[in-house]
Design a protein around this motif. Structure first.
Motif, PDB file in Angstrom:
ATOM      1  N   ARG A  29       0.857  -1.188   0.000  1.00 48.77           N
ATOM      2  CA  ARG A  29       0.000   0.000   0.000  1.00 48.77           C
ATOM      3  C   ARG A  29       0.889   1.233   0.000  1.00 48.77           C
ATOM      4  O   ARG A  29       1.867   1.308   0.747  1.00 48.77           O
ATOM      5  N   GLU A  41      -4.828  -0.964  -1.292  1.00 52.50           N
ATOM      6  CA  GLU A  41      -3.642  -1.749  -1.584  1.00 52.50           C
ATOM      7  C   GLU A  41      -3.399  -1.810  -3.092  1.00 52.50           C
ATOM      8  O   GLU A  41      -4.330  -2.056  -3.872  1.00 52.50           O
ATOM      9  N   THR A  42      -2.149  -1.614  -3.476  1.00 59.05           N
ATOM     10  CA  THR A  42      -1.756  -1.769  -4.865  1.00 59.05           C
ATOM     11  C   THR A  42      -1.600  -3.244  -5.210  1.00 59.05           C
ATOM     12  O   THR A  42      -1.927  -3.675  -6.325  1.00 59.05           O
ATOM     13  N   LEU A  43      -1.096  -4.021  -4.247  1.00 58.19           N
ATOM     14  CA  LEU A  43      -0.981  -5.471  -4.368  1.00 58.19           C
ATOM     15  C   LEU A  43      -1.651  -6.106  -3.166  1.00 58.19           C
ATOM     16  O   LEU A  43      -1.495  -5.617  -2.034  1.00 58.19           O
ATOM     17  N   SER A  44      -2.391  -7.193  -3.383  1.00 57.29           N
ATOM     18  CA  SER A  44      -3.124  -7.839  -2.289  1.00 57.29           C
ATOM     19  C   SER A  44      -2.925  -9.346  -2.322  1.00 57.29           C
ATOM     20  O   SER A  44      -3.172  -9.996  -3.354  1.00 57.29           O
ATOM     21  N   SER A  61       5.049  -2.423  -9.415  1.00 58.17           N
ATOM     22  CA  SER A  61       5.128  -2.498  -7.949  1.00 58.17           C
ATOM     23  C   SER A  61       5.636  -3.856  -7.493  1.00 58.17           C
ATOM     24  O   SER A  61       6.458  -3.957  -6.572  1.00 58.17           O
ATOM     25  N   LEU A  62       5.170  -4.917  -8.146  1.00 59.29           N
ATOM     26  CA  LEU A  62       5.634  -6.252  -7.773  1.00 59.29           C
ATOM     27  C   LEU A  62       7.133  -6.384  -8.061  1.00 59.29           C
ATOM     28  O   LEU A  62       7.883  -6.951  -7.258  1.00 59.29           O
ATOM     29  N   GLY A  77      -0.305  -3.501 -11.430  1.00 54.97           N
ATOM     30  CA  GLY A  77       0.608  -3.661 -10.308  1.00 54.97           C
ATOM     31  C   GLY A  77       1.923  -4.327 -10.667  1.00 54.97           C
ATOM     32  O   GLY A  77       2.705  -4.668  -9.775  1.00 54.97           O
ATOM     33  N   LYS A  78       2.214  -4.491 -11.968  1.00 57.31           N
ATOM     34  CA  LYS A  78       3.423  -5.201 -12.378  1.00 57.31           C
ATOM     35  C   LYS A  78       4.688  -4.505 -11.869  1.00 57.31           C
ATOM     36  O   LYS A  78       5.573  -5.151 -11.303  1.00 57.31           O
ATOM     37  N   LEU A  94      -1.270 -10.561 -13.348  1.00 56.00           N
ATOM     38  CA  LEU A  94      -1.802  -9.658 -12.337  1.00 56.00           C
ATOM     39  C   LEU A  94      -3.055  -8.973 -12.862  1.00 56.00           C
ATOM     40  O   LEU A  94      -3.112  -8.550 -14.013  1.00 56.00           O
ATOM     41  N   LYS A 120      -5.647  -6.062 -11.218  1.00 58.00           N
ATOM     42  CA  LYS A 120      -6.040  -5.178 -10.120  1.00 58.00           C
ATOM     43  C   LYS A 120      -5.352  -5.560  -8.811  1.00 58.00           C
ATOM     44  O   LYS A 120      -5.975  -5.615  -7.746  1.00 58.00           O
ATOM     45  N   GLY A 121      -4.056  -5.828  -8.912  1.00 60.01           N
ATOM     46  CA  GLY A 121      -3.256  -6.080  -7.725  1.00 60.01           C
ATOM     47  C   GLY A 121      -3.298  -7.483  -7.187  1.00 60.01           C
ATOM     48  O   GLY A 121      -2.642  -7.778  -6.179  1.00 60.01           O
TER      49      GLY A 121
END
Length: 233
Positions: A13, A19-22, A46-47, A43-44, A214, A216-217
């Motif tokens: 987040r 959250e960007t990734l969940s 961010s991961l 979210g790629k 991915l 939506k996160g």
């Protein structure tokens, strides 16, 4: 193949927003090739930042090279990052340095003696097809040439993992396929390769690649079974 990366229920987040990734969970096996797909905003990036230790997760566990990467002391981060090569979406070349010096930069930062730099840098220039561009500075190079310099810089230290964020987004289809072949060649030498892309035309080019998607996160098709990009098997 031993797993060299493990994510367990990872969340990320930024600030106080959603959250960007969940609940992201997956493993990466040493020496394998992975495509990370998803629409823009999925979210790629961010991961990938979590994977190359540019960002710490808000929650969950990440193990890298057998160690807890979430609680890794800051002083040990540079050593871990040297084991990971990164090809950024915007290249991040140093504009006033030549192609040779951009590629040599990781070796110099790591303290490699100057006399031991010439040969590997020349080898990398030949590997990416830029033998005649050693003295050229980034502003004089095409987008595809800049991307190849960025790839050579990312792999000059023989990383155990190579992470590439949309590496073909700024080049034509022929160059995109050539770049992909460079990644495949590195993978054959034993490097784990993770390529984030929304270009579905590339996914069938590496028959043995694993697929992660991915949306939506949230991660769909988490790595664990081999899936052929064309057939979905």
């Amino acid at each position: 193949m031993a797993n060299i990366v493990q994510f367990e229920n990872v969340g990320l987040r930024y600030g106080h927003g959603e959250e960007t990734l969940s609940d992201v969970s997956f493993t990466l096996a040493g020496g394998a090739f992975y495509f990370l797909t998803g629409a823009s905003g999925a979210g790629k990036t961010s991961l990938l930042k979590l994977l190359y230790l540019a960002q710490r997760p808000t929650r969950g566990a990440i193990r890298l090279f057998g160690e807890d990467a979430v609680t890794l002391p800051r002083g040990r981060l540079p050593g871990f990052r040297r084991r990971i090569g990164v090809v950024f979406q915007d290249f991040r070349l140093v504009p006033h340095l030549s192609s040779f010096d951009n590629i040599a930069l990781p070796l110099r930062v790591s303290g490699v003696p100057e006399g031991d730099i010439e040969a590997p840098v020349r080898e990398m220039l030949a590997w990416v097809g830029l033998e005649g561009k050693a003295d050229a500075r980034p502003p004089t190079l095409s987008g595809g040439e800049q991307q190849r310099v960025a790839i050579a810089r990312a792999v000059i230290g023989r990383p155990e993992i190579l992470v590439a964020d949309e590496p073909t987004g700024n080049v034509d289809p022929d160059m995109a396929e050539r770049l992909l072949h460079l990644f495949e060649s590195l993978n054959r030498l034993g490097t784990t390769v993770v390529v984030a892309t929304h270009d579905f035309h590339l996914l069938g080019r590496i028959p043995d690649a694993h697929m992660m998607r991915l949306d939506k996160g949230r991660l769909h098709d988490p790595t664990g079974s081999l899936r052929h990009p064309a057939s979905g098997r």
